[in-house]
Design a protein around this motif. Structure first.
Motif, short mmCIF file in Angstrom:
data_model
loop_
_atom_site.label_atom_id
_atom_site.label_comp_id
_atom_site.label_asym_id
_atom_site.label_seq_id
_atom_site.Cartn_x
_atom_site.Cartn_y
_atom_site.Cartn_z
N GLU A 141 0.85 -1.19 0.00
CA GLU A 141 0.00 0.00 0.00
C GLU A 141 0.89 1.24 0.00
O GLU A 141 1.82 1.36 0.80
CB GLU A 141 -0.90 0.02 1.24
N SER A 160 0.69 5.59 0.00
CA SER A 160 -0.26 6.66 0.32
C SER A 160 0.46 7.98 0.50
O SER A 160 1.57 8.02 1.03
CB SER A 160 -1.02 6.30 1.61
N HIS A 208 -0.75 11.99 1.78
CA HIS A 208 -1.84 12.87 2.22
C HIS A 208 -1.30 13.89 3.21
O HIS A 208 -0.20 13.74 3.74
CB HIS A 208 -2.95 12.05 2.89
N GLU A 222 -6.37 11.93 6.67
CA GLU A 222 -6.18 10.54 6.27
C GLU A 222 -7.39 9.98 5.52
O GLU A 222 -7.25 9.14 4.63
CB GLU A 222 -5.90 9.67 7.50
N ALA A 279 -7.19 10.32 1.78
CA ALA A 279 -6.08 9.69 1.06
C ALA A 279 -6.58 8.62 0.10
O ALA A 279 -7.52 7.88 0.40
CB ALA A 279 -5.10 9.07 2.06
N ARG A 280 -5.95 8.55 -1.06
CA ARG A 280 -6.25 7.53 -2.05
C ARG A 280 -5.06 6.57 -2.13
O ARG A 280 -4.04 6.88 -2.72
CB ARG A 280 -6.51 8.15 -3.42
N ASN A 281 -5.22 5.43 -1.48
CA ASN A 281 -4.13 4.47 -1.44
C ASN A 281 -3.93 3.78 -2.78
O ASN A 281 -4.89 3.49 -3.49
CB ASN A 281 -4.38 3.42 -0.36
N LYS A 282 -2.66 3.53 -3.10
CA LYS A 282 -2.31 2.76 -4.30
C LYS A 282 -1.82 1.39 -3.85
O LYS A 282 -1.11 1.28 -2.85
CB LYS A 282 -1.20 3.46 -5.09
N GLY A 330 2.09 8.79 -4.78
CA GLY A 330 0.88 9.61 -4.82
C GLY A 330 1.27 11.06 -5.03
O GLY A 330 2.44 11.39 -5.18
#
Length: 266
Positions: free
Chosen positions: A184, A186, A188, A193, A196-199, A227
């Motif tokens: 994962e 992230s 931000h 939190e 946040a758009r996790n990859k 990100g």
């Protein structure tokens, strides 16, 4: 009418200073007068960050040579030669096209869970990895779950700029746990939190996998985008960049972390 005849060189330098480093370099081929105007310290002083002297003075390396450089030479030196600051835990450089600030948070400045436990992480010095800009990097011996976090105050970055964060890493010859399970990533602002758009990215996919999730940096290291965020005012707080895997179950080893770099996404 030839503008070089109408305006003195100082005025041309003043006009060029309101453009960009890239435009200034292009302008230098217009005529000998423009070339001379572009070389002016007045032009490149505007392209350097307003606090560049303070940043240079905080460097852990010698700065005597830098002070003697012309402003243009200083600009390109800072583009091509990252400057170690804050006791060598942070590096500073400039984006060559825009002059905006770039920083890399070195491994020693990262928050690494179990990072001080030698059974889990080893701190490798520059004698073993001379290609690193930092004195030490972190090499993973083994963990079941992973948590690496970098933090940087947004006031140190350029404002009104979209930044991307990149994990800078490589693998040891013997590694495991990164070839199938996604990690994962992230980025931000601290306190946001929930936004946040996790990859989810497999860091070490099979060699025949395309596209590759990372880019090679040309100095032996690789980078993967974690990100991005927009640094609106420059005083928004603290940007948090994280790499984690809390699922456990698979032993992970062989990851070598140099740092997390934040640079303008042009």
């Amino acid at each position: 009418m030839d503008i070089c005849v109408v305006l003195p060189e100082e005025c041309i330098s003043r006009i060029i200073s309101f453009t960009s480093p890239r435009d200034a370099c292009r302008s230098s081929v217009v005529s000998p007068t423009f070339k001379s105007a572009v070389e002016s310290d007045a032009v490149w002083e505007k392209f350097l960050p307003s606090d560049y002297q303070q940043i240079i003075s905080s460097s852990s390396s010698t700065t005597t040579t830098l002070v003697s450089l012309s402003k243009k030479d200083l600009y390109f030196h800072l583009c091509d030669n990252p400057l170690l600051i804050d006791n060598g835990t942070l590096s500073f450089s400039l984006n060559k096209a825009s002059g905006k600030k770039c920083y890399m948070v070195g491994a020693r400045r990262l928050s690494i869970v179990w990072g001080e436990a030698p059974q889990y992480w080893t701190w490798t010095d520059q004698r073993s990895l001379p290609e690193s800009r930092f004195a030490e990097v972190a090499e993973l011996n083994f963990v079941w779950w992973l948590d690496v976090i970098g933090r940087l105050e947004t006031k140190t970055l350029s404002s009104k700029i979209n930044y991307a964060a990149y994990l800078v890493f490589k693998f040891a010859n013997s590694r495991h746990g990164f070839e199938s399970r996604p990690m994962e990533l992230s980025v931000h602002l601290e306190g946001s939190e929930s936004e946040a758009r996790n990859k989810r990215v497999v860091l070490d996919p099979p060699r025949n996998s395309l596209p590759r999730p990372y880019q090679r940096r040309g100095n032996g290291w690789m980078e993967i985008e974690m990100g991005e965020f927009f640094n609106e005012h420059g005083d928004d707080g603290i940007v948090v960049c994280s790499l984690f895997d809390f699922h456990g179950g698979d032993v992970k080893c062989g990851l070598i972390v140099e740092g997390i770099e934040l640079r303008p996404k042009i």
